[in-house]
Design a protein around this motif. Structure first.
Motif, PDB file in Angstrom:
ATOM      1  N   LEU A 100       4.828  10.961  -4.591  1.00  0.00           N
ATOM      2  CA  LEU A 100       4.071  12.199  -4.409  1.00  0.00           C
ATOM      3  C   LEU A 100       3.815  12.506  -2.936  1.00  0.00           C
ATOM      4  CD1 LEU A 100       1.486  12.024  -7.321  1.00  0.00           C
ATOM      5  CD2 LEU A 100       3.438  13.574  -7.103  1.00  0.00           C
ATOM      6  N   ALA A 101       3.553  11.478  -2.138  1.00  0.00           N
ATOM      7  CA  ALA A 101       3.317  11.702  -0.713  1.00  0.00           C
ATOM      8  C   ALA A 101       4.531  12.363  -0.075  1.00  0.00           C
ATOM      9  CB  ALA A 101       2.985  10.395  -0.009  1.00  0.00           C
ATOM     10  N   ALA A 102       5.715  11.849  -0.368  1.00  0.00           N
ATOM     11  CA  ALA A 102       6.930  12.425   0.209  1.00  0.00           C
ATOM     12  C   ALA A 102       7.255  13.780  -0.411  1.00  0.00           C
ATOM     13  CB  ALA A 102       8.100  11.464   0.023  1.00  0.00           C
ATOM     14  N   TYR A 103       7.114  13.897  -1.708  1.00  0.00           N
ATOM     15  CA  TYR A 103       7.493  15.120  -2.407  1.00  0.00           C
ATOM     16  C   TYR A 103       6.563  16.284  -2.090  1.00  0.00           C
ATOM     17  CZ  TYR A 103       8.856  18.252  -6.161  1.00  0.00           C
ATOM     18  OH  TYR A 103       9.299  19.341  -6.870  1.00  0.00           O
ATOM     19  N   LEU A 104       5.262  16.058  -2.126  1.00  0.00           N
ATOM     20  CA  LEU A 104       4.311  17.144  -1.902  1.00  0.00           C
ATOM     21  C   LEU A 104       4.318  17.646  -0.466  1.00  0.00           C
ATOM     22  CD1 LEU A 104       1.265  15.912  -4.027  1.00  0.00           C
ATOM     23  CD2 LEU A 104       2.946  17.680  -4.627  1.00  0.00           C
ATOM     24  N   ILE A 105       4.665  16.789   0.482  1.00  0.00           N
ATOM     25  CA  ILE A 105       4.683  17.185   1.882  1.00  0.00           C
ATOM     26  C   ILE A 105       5.919  18.031   2.196  1.00  0.00           C
ATOM     27  CG2 ILE A 105       4.995  16.257   4.221  1.00  0.00           C
ATOM     28  CD1 ILE A 105       3.042  14.033   3.406  1.00  0.00           C
ATOM     29  N   LYS A 106       7.003  17.860   1.425  1.00  0.00           N
ATOM     30  CA  LYS A 106       8.260  18.543   1.720  1.00  0.00           C
ATOM     31  C   LYS A 106       8.202  20.054   1.550  1.00  0.00           C
ATOM     32  CE  LYS A 106      11.611  17.130  -0.629  1.00  0.00           C
ATOM     33  NZ  LYS A 106      12.743  16.599  -1.337  1.00  0.00           N
TER      34      LYS A 106
ATOM     35  N   GLY B 259       8.957   4.723  -3.558  1.00  0.00           N
ATOM     36  CA  GLY B 259       8.474   6.052  -3.916  1.00  0.00           C
ATOM     37  C   GLY B 259       8.681   7.064  -2.808  1.00  0.00           C
ATOM     38  N   LEU B 260       8.406   6.673  -1.560  1.00  0.00           N
ATOM     39  CA  LEU B 260       8.650   7.569  -0.428  1.00  0.00           C
ATOM     40  C   LEU B 260      10.124   7.943  -0.337  1.00  0.00           C
ATOM     41  CD1 LEU B 260       6.386   5.924   2.300  1.00  0.00           C
ATOM     42  CD2 LEU B 260       6.113   8.225   1.353  1.00  0.00           C
ATOM     43  N   TRP B 261      10.981   6.957  -0.517  1.00  0.00           N
ATOM     44  CA  TRP B 261      12.422   7.202  -0.475  1.00  0.00           C
ATOM     45  C   TRP B 261      12.831   8.170  -1.583  1.00  0.00           C
ATOM     46  CZ3 TRP B 261      16.159   6.103  -4.157  1.00  0.00           C
ATOM     47  CH2 TRP B 261      17.480   6.291  -3.746  1.00  0.00           C
ATOM     48  N   ALA B 262      12.381   7.913  -2.814  1.00  0.00           N
ATOM     49  CA  ALA B 262      12.754   8.773  -3.942  1.00  0.00           C
ATOM     50  C   ALA B 262      12.155  10.170  -3.801  1.00  0.00           C
ATOM     51  CB  ALA B 262      12.302   8.130  -5.259  1.00  0.00           C
TER      52      ALA B 262
ATOM     53  N   LEU C 282       4.016   3.188  -6.547  1.00  0.00           N
ATOM     54  CA  LEU C 282       5.299   3.878  -6.636  1.00  0.00           C
ATOM     55  C   LEU C 282       5.095   5.393  -6.722  1.00  0.00           C
ATOM     56  CD1 LEU C 282       8.417   3.685  -7.030  1.00  0.00           C
ATOM     57  CD2 LEU C 282       7.946   3.642  -9.490  1.00  0.00           C
ATOM     58  N   VAL C 283       4.218   5.815  -7.605  1.00  0.00           N
ATOM     59  CA  VAL C 283       3.952   7.245  -7.775  1.00  0.00           C
ATOM     60  C   VAL C 283       3.283   7.824  -6.525  1.00  0.00           C
ATOM     61  CG1 VAL C 283       2.693   8.953  -9.160  1.00  0.00           C
ATOM     62  CG2 VAL C 283       3.894   7.082 -10.285  1.00  0.00           C
ATOM     63  N   MET C 284       2.394   7.067  -5.896  1.00  0.00           N
ATOM     64  CA  MET C 284       1.743   7.528  -4.664  1.00  0.00           C
ATOM     65  C   MET C 284       2.779   7.790  -3.581  1.00  0.00           C
ATOM     66  SD  MET C 284      -1.058   8.257  -2.999  1.00  0.00           S
ATOM     67  CE  MET C 284      -2.426   7.457  -3.811  1.00  0.00           C
TER      68      MET C 284
END
Length: 162
Positions: free
Chosen positions: A81-87, A146-149, A76-78
């Motif tokens: 973070l993948a979506a959030y850090l890339i943005k 997690g990606l969605w959130a 979930l955290v992965m």
């Protein structure tokens, strides 16, 4: 479409790893600070995993609830973070410390395999197969959530500008 998302992610990671601000991105292994970030994150993640699994039912035998919880939380955290850090532009230490280090130490494929084997060896083949299936399918679902959130969480750039 999915391939483009991966390419954008790789470009964002390369940009985040470029500490000089100019020229090609360097591999994180070339930076001593990145190595320290990974080491500290890994130690903290492994400690958190140990504390959670020791506190969960089944820690001394039986169904590995702690490992299942840790791996699903890690997925979930992965994803987040993948979506959030890339943005947006994240601190340079974020990926090595949190993703490679912390989540690398926190999640555990080896304990998943060991738990599956132990359940089967003890005659609980159904539980072992169920544990493996829930771990894999649940992990994918957790990553997608997690990606969605992470994709919907507002990103604040350093300096306070949205």
């Amino acid at each position: 479409m999915e391939g483009e998302h991966v390419r954008r992610g790789e470009a964002a990671e390369a940009s985040a790893l470029d500490r000089s601000g100019a020229g090609p991105a360097r591999h994180p292994g070339n930076a001593v600070s990145a190595l320290l970030d990974v080491a500290v994150g890994g130690a903290l993640g492994a400690l958190a995993r140990w504390l959670i699994t020791a506190a969960m039912p089944g820690a001394q035998g039986g169904f590995p609830w702690g490992t299942l919880l840790v791996n699903l939380l890690g997925c979930l955290v992965m994803g987040f973070l993948a979506a959030y850090l890339i943005k947006g532009r994240s601190p340079r230490f974020a990926r090595p410390l949190l993703v490679t280090g912390y989540l690398g130490g926190f999640t555990t494929f080896s304990h998943l395999i060991d738990g599956t084997y132990s359940l089967g060896h003890d005659g609980a083949w159904g539980d072992g197969l169920g544990y493996a299936a829930v771990s894999v399918v649940g992990g994918w679902i957790a990553i997608l959530v997690g990606l969605w959130a992470g994709g919907r969480t507002p990103h604040r750039n350093p300096g306070g500008a949205p």
